[in-house]
Design a protein around this motif. Structure first.
Motif, PDB file in Angstrom:
ATOM      1  N   CYS B  67      21.010  34.387  29.313  1.00  0.00           N
ATOM      2  CA  CYS B  67      21.143  33.947  28.118  1.00  0.00           C
ATOM      3  C   CYS B  67      19.894  34.567  27.199  1.00  0.00           C
ATOM      4  O   CYS B  67      20.126  34.616  26.112  1.00  0.00           O
ATOM      5  N   HIS B  68      19.141  35.449  27.804  1.00  0.00           N
ATOM      6  CA  HIS B  68      18.131  36.324  26.884  1.00  0.00           C
ATOM      7  C   HIS B  68      17.101  35.636  26.700  1.00  0.00           C
ATOM      8  O   HIS B  68      16.213  36.272  25.689  1.00  0.00           O
ATOM      9  N   TYR B  69      17.015  34.329  26.864  1.00  0.00           N
ATOM     10  CA  TYR B  69      15.996  33.386  25.876  1.00  0.00           C
ATOM     11  C   TYR B  69      14.481  34.232  26.467  1.00  0.00           C
ATOM     12  O   TYR B  69      13.563  34.259  25.534  1.00  0.00           O
ATOM     13  N   CYS B  70      14.463  34.375  27.726  1.00  0.00           N
ATOM     14  CA  CYS B  70      13.032  34.944  28.314  1.00  0.00           C
ATOM     15  C   CYS B  70      12.747  36.143  27.447  1.00  0.00           C
ATOM     16  O   CYS B  70      11.508  36.299  27.101  1.00  0.00           O
ATOM     17  N   GLU B  71      13.762  36.820  27.337  1.00  0.00           N
ATOM     18  CA  GLU B  71      13.517  38.155  26.477  1.00  0.00           C
ATOM     19  C   GLU B  71      13.082  38.079  24.999  1.00  0.00           C
ATOM     20  O   GLU B  71      12.319  38.727  24.846  1.00  0.00           O
ATOM     21  N   ILE B  72      13.793  37.086  24.548  1.00  0.00           N
ATOM     22  CA  ILE B  72      13.477  36.847  22.931  1.00  0.00           C
ATOM     23  C   ILE B  72      12.179  36.205  22.778  1.00  0.00           C
ATOM     24  O   ILE B  72      11.585  36.376  21.613  1.00  0.00           O
TER      25      ILE B  72
END
Ligand SMILES: Cc1ncc(C[n+]2csc(CCOP(=O)(O)OP(=O)(O)O)c2C)c(N)n1
Ligand code: SF4
Ligand code: SF4
Ligand code: SF4
Ligand SMILES: [Mg+2]
Lengths: 290, 99
Positions: B67-72
């Motif tokens: 989901c990329h949430y950690c990334e953003i």
């Protein structure tokens, strides 16, 4: 999305590494500081917008937030305190094809630089202004700012702030901004979308990003970094097109987020060229010459 | 995959699988990625990085949905996810413990 083989011994590349001066990373921002997240959203938006990054300049003033200009791998200027907007104005007037992004703090943009903000919005100067609102002067040790909530503690208001803070979206709208939005650093996708939209839009765009300063604001107001994020989660009310006069920051009442204003009116340069530089108008932007 | 309510087309939904990459020495240990991962796939590592912080470690690699949430949310550009070439097959969403 690029694929990185798990077996690779090389340090993998972060997807935004091409827009960061990686030799300066880790940056100076404290653990749990939200500026890095807002900055990262801004870089993601720069990519998503499709604007010509070779003709994009980031300008910051002074403060922790103002350090952003030093980390972006684009042309950028770290200017004097409060002067990011007039600096960007000069760049735009001298070279109208540039895209201007002003990335700075609440103190820089609304205290020492408050008048510049007002007049750039009034003129509808073509730029995107991103304000990291951490509710205080982070860099200098947590003094009260024009954005510190009523009764909040700071080094200069140890028993609570007796003043009421600015409602920044209302101010931007009243002065003439044509795009106004507010998000927190937890609402990253909305924040990124708003910055993207603003970058693609002509005229004066303003985005307020609420962001924790755990070291100077949080510590004095008994908020650990995660408490601040939880507060954003609990108190956020997403209400696009809300009446700007209802957007004051009061954590008791709830914090209204959203895109509030998105309208079109001629920019400063369009008016200026019509009157003073008709030749440029004929050469470059014939559609404005009607 | 857990659902509040199983979607009617759960058997046709492709759930993507992610691979998380952590640039440990950039991390300042804020824990935002760990707290806000929707799949609780991350945890603080017991080891220290160069700067003396505990970076995150992936504890449930099979749960990451890319989901990329950690990334953003990471303020440090220290974590990101990429799509795993071998994505879960249609129908897997349903056979897992749906609630
Ligand atoms: C002319 C001038 N006056 C005062 C200062 C001291 N000063 C440095 S940063 C700062 C406030 C920054 O606050 P803000 O813009 O909110 O940034 P933050 O650190 O909170 O991100 C002040 C008053 C200065 N550098 N220059
Ligand atoms: S002092 Fe506050 S605003 Fe500045 S880097 Fe630290 S946490 Fe961020
Ligand atoms: S990509 Fe999403 S699911 Fe995977 S670890 Fe990051 S936050 Fe968790
Ligand atoms: S969000 Fe980034 S800095 Fe914070 S713990 Fe996770 S990897 Fe480290
Ligand atoms: Mg500030």
């Amino acid at each position: 999305m690029q694929e990185i083989p798990m077996t690779s011994k090389k340090q993998p590349q972060h997807p935004l590494d091409d827009l960061i001066r990686t030799d300066r990373i880790p940056h100076i921002w404290c653990p749990g500081c939200g500026i890095g997240t807002v900055f990262s959203a801004c870089l993601a938006a720069l990519k998503a917008s499709g604007i010509n990054l070779q003709k994009t300049v980031m300008v910051s003033g002074i403060g922790c937030s103002g350090r952003a200009a030093g980390y972006v791998k684009l042309d950028s200027f770290h200017t004097t305190h409060g002067r990011a907007i007039p600096f960007a104005t000069g760049l735009k007037l001298a070279n109208p094809e540039l895209n201007l992004v002003v990335f700075s703090g609440d103190g820089d943009l609304f205290a020492i630089g408050g008048n510049h903000f007002i007049h750039a919005a009034r003129r509808n100067m073509d730029m995107t202004v991103i304000c990291v609102n951490n509710l205080n002067y982070g860099m200098t040790g947590g003094q009260v700012a024009a954005t510190t909530p009523y009764m909040a503690k700071s080094t200069t208001t140890p028993a609570g702030n007796p003043e009421l803070p600015f409602n920044l979206p209302l101010m931007a709208y009243a002065c003439g901004a044509t795009y106004v939005a507010r998000w927190t650093m937890l609402h990253i996708r909305d924040l990124t979308d708003s910055i993207t939209e603003a970058l693609c839009k002509k005229g004066f765009s303003f985005i307020e990003a609420l962001s924790p300063c755990p070291v100077n604001y949080g510590r004095r107001n008994k908020q650990k970094p995660l408490d601040m994020l939880k507060l954003y989660q609990e108190k956020a009310i997403i209400k696009n097109h809300a009446d700007p006069s209802t957007l004051d920051i009061d954590f008791e009442k709830g914090i209204i987020l959203g895109k509030f204003i998105d309208l079109d009116r001629p920019t400063f340069i369009e008016h200026y060229d019509k009157i003073y530089r008709p030749s440029r108008l004929q050469e470059n932007v014939p559609e404005l010459n009607s | 995959m857990e659902f509040w309510r199983v979607p009617l087309d759960a058997d046709t939904i492709q759930v993507s699988l992610g691979i998380v990459h952590i640039l440990e020495d950039r991390c300042k240990g804020c824990g935002y990625c760990i707290e806000y991962c929707p799949k609780q796939a991350l945890e603080f590592s017991t080891k220290f990085n160069q700067k003396g912080y505990h970076p995150p470690v992936v504890i449930k690699p099979d749960e990451c949905v890319n989901c990329h949430y950690c990334e953003i949310i990471c303020p440090e550009f220290a974590i990101f996810s990429v799509e795993c070439p071998q994505t879960t097959k249609p129908g897997q969403a349903e056979t897992n413990h749906a609630i």
